[in-house]
Design a protein around this motif. Structure first.
Motif, mmCIF file in Angstrom:
data_model
loop_
_atom_site.group_PDB
_atom_site.id
_atom_site.type_symbol
_atom_site.label_atom_id
_atom_site.label_comp_id
_atom_site.label_asym_id
_atom_site.label_seq_id
_atom_site.Cartn_x
_atom_site.Cartn_y
_atom_site.Cartn_z
ATOM 1 N N LEU A 40 46.959 51.772 48.432
ATOM 2 C CA LEU A 40 47.391 52.840 47.533
ATOM 3 C C LEU A 40 48.815 52.678 47.021
ATOM 4 N N ILE A 41 49.705 52.094 47.811
ATOM 5 C CA ILE A 41 51.121 52.020 47.459
ATOM 6 C C ILE A 41 51.394 51.279 46.146
ATOM 7 N N PRO A 42 50.763 50.122 45.887
ATOM 8 C CA PRO A 42 51.094 49.406 44.647
ATOM 9 C C PRO A 42 50.916 50.233 43.385
ATOM 10 N N ALA A 43 49.867 51.029 43.318
ATOM 11 C CA ALA A 43 49.636 51.852 42.130
ATOM 12 C C ALA A 43 50.782 52.831 41.912
ATOM 13 N N VAL A 44 51.278 53.413 43.000
ATOM 14 C CA VAL A 44 52.365 54.388 42.900
ATOM 15 C C VAL A 44 53.649 53.723 42.404
ATOM 16 N N ILE A 45 53.970 52.551 42.931
ATOM 17 C CA ILE A 45 55.200 51.858 42.546
ATOM 18 C C ILE A 45 55.155 51.440 41.082
ATOM 19 N N GLY A 83 36.897 52.477 34.297
ATOM 20 C CA GLY A 83 36.798 51.567 35.436
ATOM 21 C C GLY A 83 35.375 51.100 35.663
ATOM 22 N N ALA A 84 34.427 52.023 35.519
ATOM 23 C CA ALA A 84 33.013 51.659 35.667
ATOM 24 C C ALA A 84 32.582 50.731 34.546
ATOM 25 N N ALA A 85 33.039 51.025 33.313
ATOM 26 C CA ALA A 85 32.661 50.194 32.170
ATOM 27 C C ALA A 85 33.220 48.773 32.291
ATOM 28 N N LEU A 86 34.409 48.654 32.871
ATOM 29 C CA LEU A 86 35.017 47.334 33.036
ATOM 30 C C LEU A 86 34.474 46.585 34.246
ATOM 31 N N GLY A 87 33.655 47.269 35.029
ATOM 32 C CA GLY A 87 33.112 46.634 36.218
ATOM 33 C C GLY A 87 34.001 46.755 37.445
ATOM 34 N N TYR A 88 35.072 47.515 37.330
ATOM 35 C CA TYR A 88 35.974 47.697 38.474
ATOM 36 C C TYR A 88 35.381 48.680 39.475
ATOM 37 N N ALA A 144 46.183 40.472 45.915
ATOM 38 C CA ALA A 144 44.768 40.556 45.554
ATOM 39 C C ALA A 144 44.550 41.582 44.446
ATOM 40 N N LEU A 145 45.274 42.707 44.519
ATOM 41 C CA LEU A 145 45.121 43.739 43.502
ATOM 42 C C LEU A 145 45.627 43.263 42.141
ATOM 43 N N LEU A 146 46.815 42.657 42.139
ATOM 44 C CA LEU A 146 47.411 42.238 40.866
ATOM 45 C C LEU A 146 46.724 41.015 40.264
ATOM 46 N N SER A 147 45.989 40.292 41.080
ATOM 47 C CA SER A 147 45.272 39.133 40.548
ATOM 48 C C SER A 147 44.110 39.546 39.658
ATOM 49 N N ASP A 148 43.667 40.775 39.789
ATOM 50 C CA ASP A 148 42.597 41.311 38.944
ATOM 51 C C ASP A 148 43.243 42.061 37.774
ATOM 52 N N TRP A 149 43.111 41.538 36.558
ATOM 53 C CA TRP A 149 43.787 42.105 35.392
ATOM 54 C C TRP A 149 43.415 43.561 35.155
ATOM 55 N N ARG A 150 42.250 43.979 35.636
ATOM 56 C CA ARG A 150 41.803 45.349 35.407
ATOM 57 C C ARG A 150 42.654 46.365 36.146
ATOM 58 N N TYR A 151 43.239 45.968 37.265
ATOM 59 C CA TYR A 151 44.034 46.901 38.072
ATOM 60 C C TYR A 151 45.291 47.362 37.335
ATOM 61 N N PRO A 152 46.184 46.473 36.892
ATOM 62 C CA PRO A 152 47.366 46.956 36.145
ATOM 63 C C PRO A 152 46.994 47.666 34.846
#
Length: 466
Positions: free
Chosen positions: A231-236, A182-187, A375-383
């Motif tokens: 937090l919920i989106p990551a769990v789902i 995550g740090a390397a990707l800038g997230y 907003a979370l899913l718009s950032d490709w790094r999150y998924p």
């Protein structure tokens, strides 16, 4: 044993002396204990359920629905039961967590598009998150006390040391890997650890992100509701990926395939002497007499108060974390009579079996924010990070289990998938998809004990990462 079964086991003499009142009570118990079907919701005939629901809707429409505990219980129980029933009627998908997903998403979706009554939404939000009612504390305290005290002591003592290796190792590797990548990707290292790795590994919604959000609130400031929405989106997403992984494992092992020595145990988790049955607990209680339930409620509540008391003097850990530690110590050292443990387990069985859908719909209305999800899913790094967490957990847990004489596939399912699914409902979906129902006790260890360890870990990491 359910009260209906107990009624059936009554001797003829007892039935004779019970008089008409006893027979009527037995008939009522038999009526309400019938399993869910197309014609029953929450054990009630659909017609009667509809009448109860109509009364609530009428109160909301006329503006006479009080924001009080009694009304709150009625609203969340009825809404949760309806959505849970709908999800349970869909073939195949019901085995993959559809009832849980419907309870979490449907109210929020309807509210977002203006299709959910505002009065009901306000009532559910106050009931779920209002400080004067504390439904979340009520649920989480019951879950912590019951899941730990109701776990077989032999499972903690005999299998604990061996399971601890993949369990602790997987948590550490997932946290470190996601933090570094995550740090390397800038997230961001902090965001990757606290808002992706932690919720995924935290034991689901009720026992994971809900207490986790309150830990974040107490140690980082802000509102618990905003943390839950994050937090919920990551769990789902992780839950869906985990069930998919379980299906793959079943597909590549259903004929007993062995890709290397110790790869596939066909449901047996340990490669040395010992049977799964040795670590299985009693069947989860589904009912109990009133005095047993009140003892269970009281012990769970006092255990939570004891955790809060310690947190007052040792503020480094949240009250939930201390409650978990107290429950584990009590179980390991046998500090409570077995009858007390059984009472708490019975109370937990009642709460988890009847109020989980109610909690989920309350969370949906109170915490789920579609703008945050977008907003979370718009950032490709999150998924990508979510997928990475699941893959790393599955692969690493299997490898570490194999090193301590456990089967690779079974350990990946029991530990890796048990930690990355959506708690209890996710556990059921995973063992069903993997066709290894006998692993359920071990997935419970991963979800409950592993999730509890994650809560402890984030309490310690926040001062370092914040």
């Amino acid at each position: 044993m359910s009260s209906h079964s107990q009624t059936q086991a009554t001797t003829p003499a007892a039935e004779t002396t019970g008089a008409a009142g006893t027979s009527k009570a037995a008939d009522t118990t038999a009526e309400f204990s019938q399993p869910e079907s197309w014609t029953r919701i929450m054990g009630l005939p659909i017609g009667w359920f509809a009448i109860l629901f109509a009364v609530v809707i009428a109160c909301a429409a006329l503006g006479v629905l009080p924001n009080a505990m009694l009304a709150g219980f009625a609203v969340v129980i009825l809404v949760g039961a309806l959505l849970n029933w709908i999800g349970g009627r869909v073939p195949v998908l019901r085995n993959y967590g559809l009832p849980t997903v419907l309870c979490i998403l449907t109210p929020a979706i309807l509210l977002h598009f203006g299709l959910f009554p505002t009065a009901l939404a306000e009532n559910m939000e106050i009931f779920t998150n209002g400080s004067d009612i504390g439904f979340i504390d009520f649920y989480v305290a019951s879950l912590i006390a019951g899941s730990i005290l109701g776990m077989p002591r032999a499972l903690l003592l005999k299998a604990g040391a061996r399971i601890a290796v993949p369990l602790l190792g997987t948590i550490a590797v997932v946290f470190i890997t996601l933090g570094l990548i995550g740090a390397a990707l800038g997230y961001g290292l902090r965001e990757s650890v606290l808002f992706v790795a932690a919720p995924i590994m935290g034991g689901g919604v009720g026992a994971g992100i809900v207490p986790m959000s309150q830990i974040y609130e107490s140690q980082m400031g802000g509102e618990a509701s905003s943390y839950v929405a994050t937090l919920i989106p990551a769990v789902i997403i992780a839950n869906v990926l985990t069930i998919f992984c379980a299906g793959i494992f079943n597909g590549i092992t259903y004929k007993g395939q062995q890709f290397f020595v110790g790869f596939n145990g066909n449901g047996q988790i340990v490669r040395v002497a010992g049977k799964v049955e040795d670590f299985s607990g009693k069947p989860k209680p589904t009912g109990g007499t009133f005095n047993v339930l009140i003892i269970g409620l009281t012990v769970a509540a006092v255990l939570f108060l004891a955790g809060s008391l310690i947190a007052n003097f040792v503020p480094g850990l949240h009250a939930y974390a201390w409650t978990i530690l107290l429950a584990a110590a009590i179980k390991i050292f046998g500090l409570l009579p077995e009858s007390f443990e059984d009472a708490v387990s019975t109370w937990f069985g009642f709460v988890s079996g009847t109020l989980t859908p109610a909690l989920l719909v309350g969370i949906s209305i109170t915490f789920f924010e579609f703008d945050e999800l977008g907003a979370l899913l718009s950032d490709w790094r999150y998924p990508v990070l979510v997928l990475l967490a699941v893959v790393v957990a599955v692969v690493v847990s299997g490898a570490l289990g194999w090193l301590v004489k456990m089967y690779y596939v079974e350990t990946s399912i029991a530990v890796g998938m048990g930690m990355t699914d959506m708690g209890g409902t996710g556990d059921v979906a995973v063992v069903s998809a993997a066709n290894r129902l006998e692993l359920m006790p071990f997935l419970q260890v991963s979800s409950r004990i592993g999730g509890a360890l994650v809560l402890l870990l984030v309490s310690l990491l926040i001062p370092v990462l914040n």
